[in-house]
Design an enzyme around this catalytic site. Structure first.
Site, PDB file in Angstrom:
ATOM      1  N   HIS A  53       0.818  -1.225   0.000  1.00  0.00           N
ATOM      2  CA  HIS A  53       0.000   0.000   0.000  1.00  0.00           C
ATOM      3  C   HIS A  53       0.854   1.279   0.000  1.00  0.00           C
ATOM      4  CE1 HIS A  53      -3.135  -2.840   1.062  1.00  0.00           C
ATOM      5  NE2 HIS A  53      -2.444  -3.209   2.128  1.00  0.00           N
ATOM      6  N   SER A  76       1.432  -0.238  -5.339  1.00  0.00           N
ATOM      7  CA  SER A  76       0.516  -0.535  -4.248  1.00  0.00           C
ATOM      8  C   SER A  76       0.014  -1.956  -4.433  1.00  0.00           C
ATOM      9  CB  SER A  76      -0.651   0.441  -4.286  1.00  0.00           C
ATOM     10  OG  SER A  76      -1.130   0.647  -2.993  1.00  0.00           O
ATOM     11  N   SER A  81      -5.748   1.698  -2.276  1.00  0.00           N
ATOM     12  CA  SER A  81      -5.039   2.057  -1.040  1.00  0.00           C
ATOM     13  C   SER A  81      -3.976   3.145  -1.198  1.00  0.00           C
ATOM     14  CB  SER A  81      -4.395   0.809  -0.427  1.00  0.00           C
ATOM     15  OG  SER A  81      -3.403   0.293  -1.289  1.00  0.00           O
ATOM     16  N   ASP A 139       3.252  -7.616  -0.066  1.00  0.00           N
ATOM     17  CA  ASP A 139       2.145  -7.556   0.899  1.00  0.00           C
ATOM     18  C   ASP A 139       0.949  -8.238   0.255  1.00  0.00           C
ATOM     19  OD1 ASP A 139       0.112  -6.972   2.644  1.00  0.00           O
ATOM     20  OD2 ASP A 139       0.496  -4.829   2.756  1.00  0.00           O
ATOM     21  N   GLU A 201       4.593  -9.357   4.079  1.00  0.00           N
ATOM     22  CA  GLU A 201       4.003  -8.536   5.128  1.00  0.00           C
ATOM     23  C   GLU A 201       2.801  -9.159   5.842  1.00  0.00           C
ATOM     24  OE1 GLU A 201       4.943  -5.536   6.170  1.00  0.00           O
ATOM     25  OE2 GLU A 201       3.166  -4.611   7.032  1.00  0.00           O
ATOM     26  N   ASN A 226       5.049 -11.217   8.751  1.00  0.00           N
ATOM     27  CA  ASN A 226       3.778 -11.152   9.478  1.00  0.00           C
ATOM     28  C   ASN A 226       3.895 -11.798  10.849  1.00  0.00           C
ATOM     29  OD1 ASN A 226       0.759 -10.660   9.501  1.00  0.00           O
ATOM     30  ND2 ASN A 226       0.809 -12.879   9.856  1.00  0.00           N
ATOM     31  N   LYS A 231       4.918  -7.642  14.589  1.00  0.00           N
ATOM     32  CA  LYS A 231       4.066  -7.307  13.436  1.00  0.00           C
ATOM     33  C   LYS A 231       2.638  -7.740  13.741  1.00  0.00           C
ATOM     34  CE  LYS A 231       2.065  -7.115   9.345  1.00  0.00           C
ATOM     35  NZ  LYS A 231       0.668  -7.525   9.184  1.00  0.00           N
ATOM     36  N   ASP A 235       0.370  -4.560  14.488  1.00  0.00           N
ATOM     37  CA  ASP A 235      -0.253  -3.981  13.295  1.00  0.00           C
ATOM     38  C   ASP A 235      -1.652  -4.581  13.090  1.00  0.00           C
ATOM     39  OD1 ASP A 235      -1.016  -4.345  10.502  1.00  0.00           O
ATOM     40  OD2 ASP A 235       0.990  -3.858   9.833  1.00  0.00           O
ATOM     41  N   ASN A 236      -1.732  -5.912  13.026  1.00  0.00           N
ATOM     42  CA  ASN A 236      -3.015  -6.551  12.748  1.00  0.00           C
ATOM     43  C   ASN A 236      -4.051  -6.193  13.821  1.00  0.00           C
ATOM     44  OD1 ASN A 236      -0.927  -7.752  11.289  1.00  0.00           O
ATOM     45  ND2 ASN A 236      -1.967  -9.712  11.114  1.00  0.00           N
ATOM     46  N   CYS A 240      -5.636  -2.224  13.298  1.00  0.00           N
ATOM     47  CA  CYS A 240      -7.053  -2.319  12.903  1.00  0.00           C
ATOM     48  C   CYS A 240      -7.957  -1.692  13.956  1.00  0.00           C
ATOM     49  CB  CYS A 240      -7.441  -3.770  12.641  1.00  0.00           C
ATOM     50  SG  CYS A 240      -6.662  -4.429  11.142  1.00  0.00           S
ATOM     51  N   HIS A 346      -7.437  -9.198   3.546  1.00  0.00           N
ATOM     52  CA  HIS A 346      -6.577  -8.730   2.453  1.00  0.00           C
ATOM     53  C   HIS A 346      -7.267  -8.704   1.093  1.00  0.00           C
ATOM     54  CE1 HIS A 346      -2.754  -7.502   0.808  1.00  0.00           C
ATOM     55  NE2 HIS A 346      -3.042  -8.259  -0.237  1.00  0.00           N
ATOM     56  N   HIS A 399      -3.320   2.076   8.702  1.00  0.00           N
ATOM     57  CA  HIS A 399      -2.843   2.165  10.083  1.00  0.00           C
ATOM     58  C   HIS A 399      -1.962   3.394  10.270  1.00  0.00           C
ATOM     59  CE1 HIS A 399      -4.424  -1.736  10.201  1.00  0.00           C
ATOM     60  NE2 HIS A 399      -3.337  -2.463  10.334  1.00  0.00           N
ATOM     61  N   SER A 407       5.981  -2.770  12.113  1.00  0.00           N
ATOM     62  CA  SER A 407       5.926  -3.707  10.973  1.00  0.00           C
ATOM     63  C   SER A 407       7.090  -3.470  10.023  1.00  0.00           C
ATOM     64  CB  SER A 407       4.625  -3.502  10.189  1.00  0.00           C
ATOM     65  OG  SER A 407       3.541  -3.554  11.049  1.00  0.00           O
ATOM     66  N   GLN A 411      10.366  -5.363   8.358  1.00  0.00           N
ATOM     67  CA  GLN A 411      10.591  -5.508   6.913  1.00  0.00           C
ATOM     68  C   GLN A 411      12.034  -5.158   6.545  1.00  0.00           C
ATOM     69  OE1 GLN A 411       9.276  -6.738   4.349  1.00  0.00           O
ATOM     70  NE2 GLN A 411       7.064  -6.782   4.550  1.00  0.00           N
TER      71      GLN A 411
END
Ligand code: NAI
Length: 478
Positions: A53, A76, A81, A139, A201, A226, A231, A235-236, A240, A346, A399, A407, A411
């Site tokens: 993204h 992306s 996104s 991703d 990701e 991930n 991560k 992040d998840n 969210c 996703h 996010h 995250s 990476q």
């Protein structure tokens, strides 16, 4: 020097640069990595193709990779996104102007068609000097899939008939590969042979990688970013928790308090989503197929039931499963007037959009981009966000920086690992060692004023760890 790129509008670069500057302050992990490795340039020689993204936060990631010595091309991983100002700023670069762009080639804009989406991915993998990338940062796995399927079909000497594709997306994908095969029958085989590895990701992309590993079709090593704890458990979940309600609010402005909201899936993303909706005062209901996650949801205080039980009475439906066909056209037809339907997983196959569009007599009214009212023949309607694609990036800006710093620090570390220690990562799917996961967390503590307790040697010996960590065995679940 002139270079190829395609973004919406380079005049947005100043806005993008200002937001990037603010984001840098909120991304202490990435800035610390720049400080630690900037002079060593461990990514010198790395030619990274990124498919993730194209947001302000991703801009900070891209410029970190460049500062560490990499050459980068970017797209992306979703048609909705891209933040056009971020894309413009990355192309212009910190030292360029819209008339004299000096940054990184980006091929991304908000609202691509499927044809444009795959064209962009192809462009970012096709380097002008014909050499191609030697690393992928992915991703969801679309770039990795393009290289793998391309090489597979080249080996077979034919691409399957696009007319037989099970989705519109796959049809467009096969059309592109047919064109590639006609132009250069070794394009993807050659690109694949130069790639040292991919860092992935998200949950869905990782699932695809493990599938290829099982089938023996994986062509290069992969690091599963991930499943770094810093991560998926951040992040998840916390990402969210922020961006789900942000997306619903920007799209609809409907008061969430008091409404009944259904979250399908109580994994890391679902946990953040349920918390997010509860925080706004919604009465949240969870659906699950896994007894462990269902029990977790129940013990966190949510009602757990099936979609069938609540489809006619709930106000908001969010899919967070990474699975297909979770909300069907029949479900949507039975929902109450102006129920809101959105997906945060996703891919867009969690909600049957094709089935919805095929209902005889249904009409689609665009309220604004990425917000559509679907009116059924009986006159009642539902509101679908981002055409069933991930709504936190389609309707909002994804996010926030601080969580993405976690995250993306993973990476960058994963890219350095794979690029500089290629021999230590045979073909297969790997996770980063725990000491690096702990390092990522450590880099984010100061910014939040966290004071960590230091183990004494006696305490460390007693629980069987080193004073410096790692503090948990690999099987620990957090
Ligand atoms: P996860 O595997 O932790 O959770 C998914 C949950 O859905 C599991 O507990 C599973 O048992 C459940 N599930 C599967 N099929 C179901 C069904 N038919 N009905 C109800 N529940 C079902 O995965 P995670 O990490 O939560 O990710 C979910 C999706 O979100 C993935 O596609 C991932 O790539 C994506 N994702 C999206 C982000 C975003 O910003 N939009 C951020 C991170 C991940």
């Amino acid at each position: 020097m002139a270079f190829d790129f395609k973004v919406a509008d380079l005049s947005l670069a100043e806005f993008g640069r200002n937001e990037i500057r603010l984001a840098e302050h909120e991304m202490p992990g990435l800035m610390a990595v720049r400080k630690e490795f900037g002079s060593q340039k461990p990514l010198r020689g790395a030619r990274i193709m990124g498919s993730l993204h194209m947001t302000v936060q991703t801009a900070v990631l891209i410029e970190t990779l460049v500062e560490l010595g990499a050459e980068v091309r970017w797209v992306s991983c979703n048609i909705f996104s891209t933040q056009d100002h971020a894309a413009a700023a990355v192309v212009v670069g910190p030292d360029g102007t819209p008339d004299d762009p000096r940054g990184v080639p980006v091929f991304a804009w908000k609202g691509e068609t499927l044809e444009e989406y795959w064209w962009c991915t192809d462009q970012a993998l096709t380097w002008p000097d014909g050499e191609g990338p030697n690393m992928i940062l992915d991703d969801g796995g679309d770039a990795t899939m393009l290289v793998h399927k391309g090489a597979q079909y080249e080996k077979a000497g034919a691409v399957p008939d696009p007319a037989t594709a099970e989705s519109e997306e796959f049809r467009v994908f096969l059309e592109l590969l047919r064109k590639n095969l006609a132009e250069n029958p070794r394009k993807w085989t050659e690109i694949a042979s130069r790639i040292k590895g991919v860092t992935e990701e998200t949950t869905t992309g990782v699932l695809r990688l493990y599938e290829m590993q099982r089938e023996g079709t994986l062509l290069f090593p992969a690091i599963n970013v991930n499943d770094s704890v810093t991560k998926s458990k951040f992040d998840n979940k916390y990402g969210c928790r922020h961006s789900l309600v942000d997306g619903i609010n920007r799209a609809t402005d409907v008061l969430i308090g008091g409404k009944v909201a259904v979250v399908a899936g109580y994994g890391d993303v679902g946990k953040g989503c349920a918390d997010s909706l509860r925080g706004q005062g919604a009465r949240v209901i969870v659906t699950e197929i896994d007894p462990i996650c269902a029990l977790q949801a129940a013990m966190d205080g949510y009602q757990v039931t099936t979609l069938e039980d609540v489809v006619e009475t709930a106000d908001i439906f969010i899919t967070a499963t990474g699975n297909r066909d979770v909300i069907t056209a029949d479900h949507m037809a039975r929902m109450k007037h102006q129920a809101i339907v959105g997906n945060i997983g996703h891919f867009d196959n969690e909600i049957d959009m094709a089935g919805l569009a095929a209902i005889p007599g249904i009409s689609k009214i665009e309220i604004k981009p990425q917000v559509h009212e679907w009116r059924f023949p009986d006159g009642h309607s539902i509101i679908v966000l981002s055409e069933g694609r991930l709504l936190n990036l389609g309707n909002a800006t994804g996010h926030p920086s601080f969580v993405m710093s976690n995250s993306f620090t993973n990476q960058v570390i994963a890219q350095i690992e794979l690029f500089t220690k290629t021999d230590q990562y045979p073909i297969g799917v790997h996770v980063l060692p725990k000491h690096l996961d702990e390092k990522v967390a450590r880099l984010h503590l100061d910014a939040l004023g966290v004071k960590l307790t230091t183990l004494t040697k006696k305490q460390a010996d007693y629980i069987g760890v080193d004073v410096e960590g790692p503090y948990k065995p690999d099987h620990y679940r957090y």
